[in-house]
Design a protein around this motif. Sequence first.
Motif, PDB file in Angstrom:
ATOM      1  N   SER A 473      -0.792  17.801  -7.177  1.00  0.00           N
ATOM      2  CA  SER A 473      -1.579  19.020  -7.350  1.00  0.00           C
ATOM      3  C   SER A 473      -2.623  18.871  -8.428  1.00  0.00           C
ATOM      4  O   SER A 473      -3.554  19.646  -8.499  1.00  0.00           O
ATOM      5  N   THR A 474      -2.457  17.877  -9.299  1.00  0.00           N
ATOM      6  CA  THR A 474      -3.419  17.696 -10.387  1.00  0.00           C
ATOM      7  C   THR A 474      -4.624  16.879  -9.955  1.00  0.00           C
ATOM      8  O   THR A 474      -5.661  16.938 -10.591  1.00  0.00           O
ATOM      9  N   LYS A 475      -4.510  16.112  -8.859  1.00  0.00           N
ATOM     10  CA  LYS A 475      -5.615  15.288  -8.391  1.00  0.00           C
ATOM     11  C   LYS A 475      -5.823  15.507  -6.897  1.00  0.00           C
ATOM     12  O   LYS A 475      -5.505  14.646  -6.082  1.00  0.00           O
ATOM     13  N   PRO A 476      -6.372  16.663  -6.511  1.00  0.00           N
ATOM     14  CA  PRO A 476      -6.556  16.903  -5.080  1.00  0.00           C
ATOM     15  C   PRO A 476      -7.583  15.994  -4.442  1.00  0.00           C
ATOM     16  O   PRO A 476      -7.571  15.784  -3.250  1.00  0.00           O
ATOM     17  N   LYS A 477      -8.493  15.431  -5.245  1.00  0.00           N
ATOM     18  CA  LYS A 477      -9.528  14.591  -4.668  1.00  0.00           C
ATOM     19  C   LYS A 477      -8.966  13.285  -4.109  1.00  0.00           C
ATOM     20  O   LYS A 477      -9.567  12.659  -3.250  1.00  0.00           O
ATOM     21  N   SER A 478      -7.800  12.837  -4.593  1.00  0.00           N
ATOM     22  CA  SER A 478      -7.235  11.583  -4.116  1.00  0.00           C
ATOM     23  C   SER A 478      -6.757  11.681  -2.673  1.00  0.00           C
ATOM     24  O   SER A 478      -6.517  10.659  -2.035  1.00  0.00           O
ATOM     25  N   LEU A 479      -6.607  12.882  -2.160  1.00  0.00           N
ATOM     26  CA  LEU A 479      -6.134  13.061  -0.798  1.00  0.00           C
ATOM     27  C   LEU A 479      -7.099  12.446   0.202  1.00  0.00           C
ATOM     28  O   LEU A 479      -6.690  11.833   1.187  1.00  0.00           O
ATOM     29  N   PHE A 480      -8.395  12.581  -0.005  1.00  0.00           N
ATOM     30  CA  PHE A 480      -9.402  12.119   0.940  1.00  0.00           C
ATOM     31  C   PHE A 480     -10.009  10.781   0.534  1.00  0.00           C
ATOM     32  O   PHE A 480     -10.963  10.341   1.167  1.00  0.00           O
ATOM     33  N   GLN A 481      -9.499  10.157  -0.512  1.00  0.00           N
ATOM     34  CA  GLN A 481     -10.096   8.941  -1.020  1.00  0.00           C
ATOM     35  C   GLN A 481      -9.528   7.727  -0.304  1.00  0.00           C
ATOM     36  O   GLN A 481      -8.314   7.499  -0.326  1.00  0.00           O
ATOM     37  N   PRO A 482     -10.354   6.928   0.357  1.00  0.00           N
ATOM     38  CA  PRO A 482      -9.832   5.724   1.031  1.00  0.00           C
ATOM     39  C   PRO A 482      -9.445   4.660   0.019  1.00  0.00           C
ATOM     40  O   PRO A 482      -9.956   4.621  -1.101  1.00  0.00           O
ATOM     41  N   SER A 483      -8.543   3.786   0.409  1.00  0.00           N
ATOM     42  CA  SER A 483      -8.118   2.706  -0.469  1.00  0.00           C
ATOM     43  C   SER A 483      -9.217   1.656  -0.588  1.00  0.00           C
ATOM     44  O   SER A 483     -10.093   1.536   0.277  1.00  0.00           O
ATOM     45  N   ASP A 484      -9.167   0.901  -1.663  1.00  0.00           N
ATOM     46  CA  ASP A 484     -10.172  -0.146  -1.874  1.00  0.00           C
ATOM     47  C   ASP A 484     -10.106  -1.211  -0.790  1.00  0.00           C
ATOM     48  O   ASP A 484     -11.138  -1.744  -0.352  1.00  0.00           O
ATOM     49  N   SER A 485      -8.901  -1.545  -0.346  1.00  0.00           N
ATOM     50  CA  SER A 485      -8.764  -2.559   0.696  1.00  0.00           C
ATOM     51  C   SER A 485      -9.360  -2.080   2.019  1.00  0.00           C
ATOM     52  O   SER A 485      -9.984  -2.868   2.744  1.00  0.00           O
ATOM     53  N   ALA A 486      -9.188  -0.787   2.336  1.00  0.00           N
ATOM     54  CA  ALA A 486      -9.760  -0.250   3.569  1.00  0.00           C
ATOM     55  C   ALA A 486     -11.290  -0.263   3.512  1.00  0.00           C
ATOM     56  O   ALA A 486     -11.955  -0.602   4.494  1.00  0.00           O
ATOM     57  N   VAL A 487     -11.842   0.089   2.367  1.00  0.00           N
ATOM     58  CA  VAL A 487     -13.299   0.083   2.225  1.00  0.00           C
ATOM     59  C   VAL A 487     -13.848  -1.335   2.325  1.00  0.00           C
ATOM     60  O   VAL A 487     -14.878  -1.588   2.964  1.00  0.00           O
ATOM     61  N   SER A 488     -13.155  -2.287   1.706  1.00  0.00           N
ATOM     62  CA  SER A 488     -13.601  -3.674   1.751  1.00  0.00           C
ATOM     63  C   SER A 488     -13.585  -4.214   3.177  1.00  0.00           C
ATOM     64  O   SER A 488     -14.533  -4.881   3.622  1.00  0.00           O
ATOM     65  N   LEU A 489     -12.502  -3.931   3.921  1.00  0.00           N
ATOM     66  CA  LEU A 489     -12.424  -4.384   5.306  1.00  0.00           C
ATOM     67  C   LEU A 489     -13.440  -3.666   6.179  1.00  0.00           C
ATOM     68  O   LEU A 489     -14.028  -4.267   7.099  1.00  0.00           O
TER      69      LEU A 489
END
Length: 899
Positions: A473-489
Amino acid sequence: MDIPASSPTYGQEGLWGCYYGWAPSATPPLNSPAGFPNTFQTPYQCQMNTCQVGPASSNPLSHPQPVGQTGPPPGLQPAGTGGLQRPNHWNTSYQDQNGGLFRPAAAADVAYKAQSSSEKGAQPETKPTSPSSESRYGLDPQLLPSAVQVMQEDQTEWEGKAFASEAPSNLPPLSTTDCIIEDKGNASPRFIRCTTYTFPSEAQSAQHSHLPLGAILTPLAQQHKAECPVPVCEEGGCLRGCVECGAYMCRSMAWQDCGQRFHCPFCGKHNEVPWQVYQPTDALSRRVDAEKRPELSLGSYEILEQNKDETASLLLAVDVSDTSLRAGQLESICQQLHTLVDTVYREEGTDQCGLRVGLLTYDHRIHLYNLSASLSRPHMLVVTDTDELELPLTEGLLVPLSECKHIIQSVLQQIPLFTSESQDSTYIPQDAVVSTGLQILQAVGCPGKLLVFHSSPLSEIPSRPASSGFFSSTKPKSLFQPSDSAVSLAKACVSQGCSVHLFLFAQQDVGGAWPGDIPHLTGGGLFYYNSLLSKVEKERLHCDLTRIVETFTVYKAQLRVFTSKELSVSGCYGSFIPSGCPGLVAMAALDWHTTLALEFTHSRPLSEGRGVAIQVVLSYTNPHGEKRTRVHSLSLRCSASLLDCFRNSQAETVLTFYCKKMYCAVVERPLQCLREELQAEVTELLACYRKNCSSVSSGQLVLPAFLKALPVYVNSLRKSEVVLPGVRSSVHQRLLLRSRILSMDTKNTVTHFYPQVFALCVGDEHPCVVEAVRCSASGLDPCGLYLAYCPSALVLWVGQGVSRRALMELFGNSCFSAVTSGEIKLLILDTPLSVHVRTLIDTLQANSPFTVSLKVVRQGDSCEDTIQRLLIEDKSPNGGASYADFLYHLHINSLRLLV
């Protein structure tokens, strides 16, 4: 003084604004309704001018309501019980450029007035009012601006007509309007649609108006059958554009010195014309060969380059783990793929089929197949090391379908007979499967589509952090944040032109990693299926596969945006990997419904004489390997008058812009802040219009003429499940919904946030669809059938009082309690009603970017919240405010900004 009901201007538009006859009075502070930010916590009791006796106070905040009083103030009858009559049309008048007033033919001259019971006469029985439809301030929602009426009036205005898209562009028809667009020098609104077609000249005016300056781009949008396709010219035969900024030739280029050079509106530089392509100009300073050259006479054209690339490929990856075998999914998947190969083979032809197809399977290892026709039978190669994968060979992994059709179908028949060697719970990560498919495409050197069919539980790569922040609940923005590995691929896939489509079967809807980041960022898609044992799910899978394969898709796309030197591109929003330059976007693949939003800001004042020039250049490789460049150019007006800016804006385009910008911002910003900022932005917009563009009394509700539907659109956006989750909204559902909406065009975006609800005629020999009704429970007759559609849902609502004849014609059963609720496939009955409903469903599905199953909901069922989510004018199940309450708060807070 407020405008009385008897006034001829009551309910009319003046100065291109809409006036509505209700004005507020203040009450003591109360708690705001659910869905409203804490910034606006003071509701006010509504008073309707039609029921006021004597002149109203000039200050709407000067007469507080008694604390003990609830409901409407004295002299005002509650909504639905008073003497207010709802007309068929709003009494609407418009102001032309000369200042004169004229009325459209559809507008009815009706004034709202109170009637006594003796004047009313016999009244028909009213429909029961749903508690979710009632306004806490006594407003009648049926008297508020209607989005349905806006669409119907626009369709009536352009029925049988053609819109000429010429420079500078005028306000085009709505995206929901069926009409023909003629390219007369400006790009069609199907390709580029602006939030306003008159930009403010000064940056300060743009900030003061709070009207977003943006454009909605659909570079490969489908055209009407009667429209001329985008012309294609050879690279050598097309005039070269500006050598300074790189902009392509367009009609906005100003020719000088009898055609010896031209002025570029994007950088302001002059370019010399080579003598080999020189042509003189006429009296209008246009080249004499302008009509023969698409780049000089049209707003959209394509350039065919001489170099060719490899043709696109289709790569299939199937999960053959023990879980897939035991669940019975594998056999159904292979049967669907067997049919798909036949479909592709027929579409591409027999001997001329150049599409290359490949196949791989996986459990805890990866199995590659050599499909070369020179082999007596296909060879299977097993790769055990998936961490550092290296292909043992490249020949035979992708083979032309004309050579391997029978081979690949033979392998698909044998795959369900395999016995998995792994009985443990270890599964290969999805990223490893995508990486393998990417390496195959890289080895061959071609773009293509990778279709992954996954049935085992989802797993993450070991290097990914254990906690993704889904339930923090303290970091709602992390819900929609893709992982670094997914972005790299995903970046590697974009570079190669690999579009990933992931099909998931029998997956848990809660918990675990969300696998949709890579499909979302590569122009692919994510598809969920409960079980292929159901005929409905099998048919949906078949439709999705057919749609993916048959949809025209381009690869290795690069989008560049050029604007007048007084403007700059400050933001670009959509389904892609953001880069450091908003005006330069790279995408792995895109099709006809892929849409992006651009945001512009002033770098210096605009010149009203030169206007605004915008050019979008899309370079891509088509499935046949041809390299093409599609150019869309648009010329707009600019003005120092904010009234011109508001009168040339459209609510649906503003909604699409807000949606894409807001859904992209959820990665970095808390959801509560985004909802508050959106409401504050629209409040400031209405306050600016009231202050600078209208002269009505302080208590009168006034809306810009072409933004009448904006409040209901914005309220639907604010309470959508992506930014305001409900009790039954899972994390995966919200992530999937966001990824799909981000790529929708304007028409589908509007339909999503304001679904189409059709009242079906029952008991007629020739049933037809009557006019669409408003998205409110008060519009649903218990004796009727209603079909509600949005791109993510298709619901058939059956009222308790529907006649037995209608039930028999549609469901083959005359008993209401025997009608099956839930996802079903309608029986194919030879009755007028059944044929009509099935035809309507097919028409709606044909224009949708993905397939949705029909869900039948009976009135009073426990699953009736399915239809309630689509009735966006009412209070939402997730706590969102109703349209009437939200509009009331917008009006009150816009007044408070001016006090």
